[in-house]
Design a protein around this motif. Structure first.
Motif, PDB file in Angstrom:
ATOM      1  N   LEU A 171      -7.129 -32.988 -12.523  1.00 45.17           N
ATOM      2  CA  LEU A 171      -6.426 -32.724 -11.272  1.00 45.17           C
ATOM      3  C   LEU A 171      -5.322 -33.756 -11.051  1.00 45.17           C
ATOM      4  O   LEU A 171      -4.202 -33.413 -10.683  1.00 45.17           O
ATOM      5  N   SER A 172      -5.625 -35.017 -11.310  1.00 51.20           N
ATOM      6  CA  SER A 172      -4.656 -36.095 -11.094  1.00 51.20           C
ATOM      7  C   SER A 172      -3.439 -35.953 -11.991  1.00 51.20           C
ATOM      8  O   SER A 172      -2.319 -36.238 -11.569  1.00 51.20           O
ATOM      9  N   SER A 173      -3.644 -35.517 -13.230  1.00 53.01           N
ATOM     10  CA  SER A 173      -2.504 -35.363 -14.130  1.00 53.01           C
ATOM     11  C   SER A 173      -1.586 -34.226 -13.676  1.00 53.01           C
ATOM     12  O   SER A 173      -0.362 -34.339 -13.774  1.00 53.01           O
ATOM     13  N   VAL A 174      -2.156 -33.147 -13.142  1.00 51.51           N
ATOM     14  CA  VAL A 174      -1.335 -32.051 -12.622  1.00 51.51           C
ATOM     15  C   VAL A 174      -0.576 -32.500 -11.375  1.00 51.51           C
ATOM     16  O   VAL A 174       0.613 -32.213 -11.223  1.00 51.51           O
ATOM     17  N   VAL A 194      -4.028 -40.944  -9.190  1.00 52.47           N
ATOM     18  CA  VAL A 194      -2.654 -40.452  -9.312  1.00 52.47           C
ATOM     19  C   VAL A 194      -1.677 -41.617  -9.412  1.00 52.47           C
ATOM     20  O   VAL A 194      -0.725 -41.586 -10.205  1.00 52.47           O
ATOM     21  N   TYR A 195      -1.898 -42.669  -8.633  1.00 50.26           N
ATOM     22  CA  TYR A 195      -0.998 -43.827  -8.636  1.00 50.26           C
ATOM     23  C   TYR A 195      -0.915 -44.461 -10.021  1.00 50.26           C
ATOM     24  O   TYR A 195       0.148 -44.916 -10.439  1.00 50.26           O
ATOM     25  N   GLY A 196      -2.031 -44.466 -10.740  1.00 56.25           N
ATOM     26  CA  GLY A 196      -2.033 -45.018 -12.092  1.00 56.25           C
ATOM     27  C   GLY A 196      -1.240 -44.190 -13.083  1.00 56.25           C
ATOM     28  O   GLY A 196      -0.862 -44.691 -14.145  1.00 56.25           O
ATOM     29  N   MET A 197      -0.968 -42.925 -12.756  1.00 55.50           N
ATOM     30  CA  MET A 197      -0.226 -42.039 -13.658  1.00 55.50           C
ATOM     31  C   MET A 197       1.261 -41.972 -13.322  1.00 55.50           C
ATOM     32  O   MET A 197       2.013 -41.309 -14.038  1.00 55.50           O
ATOM     33  N   ILE A 245       2.744 -24.037  -0.268  1.00 49.83           N
ATOM     34  CA  ILE A 245       2.378 -22.947  -1.169  1.00 49.83           C
ATOM     35  C   ILE A 245       1.130 -23.371  -1.931  1.00 49.83           C
ATOM     36  O   ILE A 245       1.038 -24.511  -2.390  1.00 49.83           O
ATOM     37  N   LEU A 246       0.181 -22.447  -2.105  1.00 50.75           N
ATOM     38  CA  LEU A 246      -1.039 -22.752  -2.854  1.00 50.75           C
ATOM     39  C   LEU A 246      -0.708 -22.945  -4.318  1.00 50.75           C
ATOM     40  O   LEU A 246      -0.030 -22.117  -4.935  1.00 50.75           O
ATOM     41  N   LEU A 247      -1.169 -24.055  -4.877  1.00 50.85           N
ATOM     42  CA  LEU A 247      -0.954 -24.360  -6.292  1.00 50.85           C
ATOM     43  C   LEU A 247      -2.298 -24.189  -6.995  1.00 50.85           C
ATOM     44  O   LEU A 247      -3.230 -24.940  -6.747  1.00 50.85           O
ATOM     45  N   THR A 248      -2.411 -23.177  -7.837  1.00 51.44           N
ATOM     46  CA  THR A 248      -3.657 -22.937  -8.551  1.00 51.44           C
ATOM     47  C   THR A 248      -3.644 -23.654  -9.887  1.00 51.44           C
ATOM     48  O   THR A 248      -2.628 -23.680 -10.577  1.00 51.44           O
ATOM     49  N   ILE A 249      -4.782 -24.236 -10.218  1.00 53.54           N
ATOM     50  CA  ILE A 249      -4.904 -24.999 -11.458  1.00 53.54           C
ATOM     51  C   ILE A 249      -5.923 -24.328 -12.358  1.00 53.54           C
ATOM     52  O   ILE A 249      -6.995 -24.010 -11.952  1.00 53.54           O
TER      53      ILE A 249
END
Length: 142
Positions: A28-31, A105-108, A138-142
């Motif tokens: 999730l964090s990478s996306v 996320v901050y680390g990426m 907008i909904l972002l689907t992963i």
């Protein structure tokens, strides 16, 4: 033929929201970092903030793989002598689940002023209620 250079007039920043229920933290964090940085756009430029805003809902329902629930540790220092503090993932998910996603996320993101500016576009909420309805995310689907 002229080269195209991105300017603030060309950048359109959208708002997206993601439901983190049952999602794996690292994936999730990478996306999220990918969209915050703007790498999904054709006008991506490494030295300019062209990314979008991301709202993460249900941060308390994030999951991790393996034994990370019991073994993963978060460290920080208070600034005083002997002030190294440590907390387990299982305690952090109860106490402050927003911080787990934010740290990941901050680390990426890139280090420095640009990374700090990009990070401000991330909004994380423990539950499913947020206060950004006027931006029409907008909904972002992963």
């Amino acid at each position: 033929m002229k080269s195209f250079s991105v300017s603030s007039k060309n950048i359109v920043k959208n708002w997206y929201y993601i439901d983190a229920t049952g999602k794996i933290l690292g994936r999730l964090s990478s996306v999220i970092s990918h969209y915050l940085r703007g790498k999904h756009k054709e006008i991506y430029t490494p030295h300019i903030d062209v990314g979008d805003y991301i709202i993460v809902l249900n941060a308390s329902k994030i999951s991790v793989t393996g034994k990370k629930i019991k073994q993963k540790l978060y460290h920080w220092h208070t600034g005083h002598i002997g002030g190294l503090k440590t907390i387990k993932f299982s305690e952090m998910i109860k106490k402050n689940p927003e911080k787990i996603i934010e740290k990941s996320v901050y680390g990426m993101l890139p280090k420095g002023p640009l990374g700090r500016k990009i990070f401000k576009k991330l909004k994380v909420y423990r539950g499913s209620v947020h206060n950004h309805y006027s931006q029409k995310p907008i909904l972002l689907t992963i």
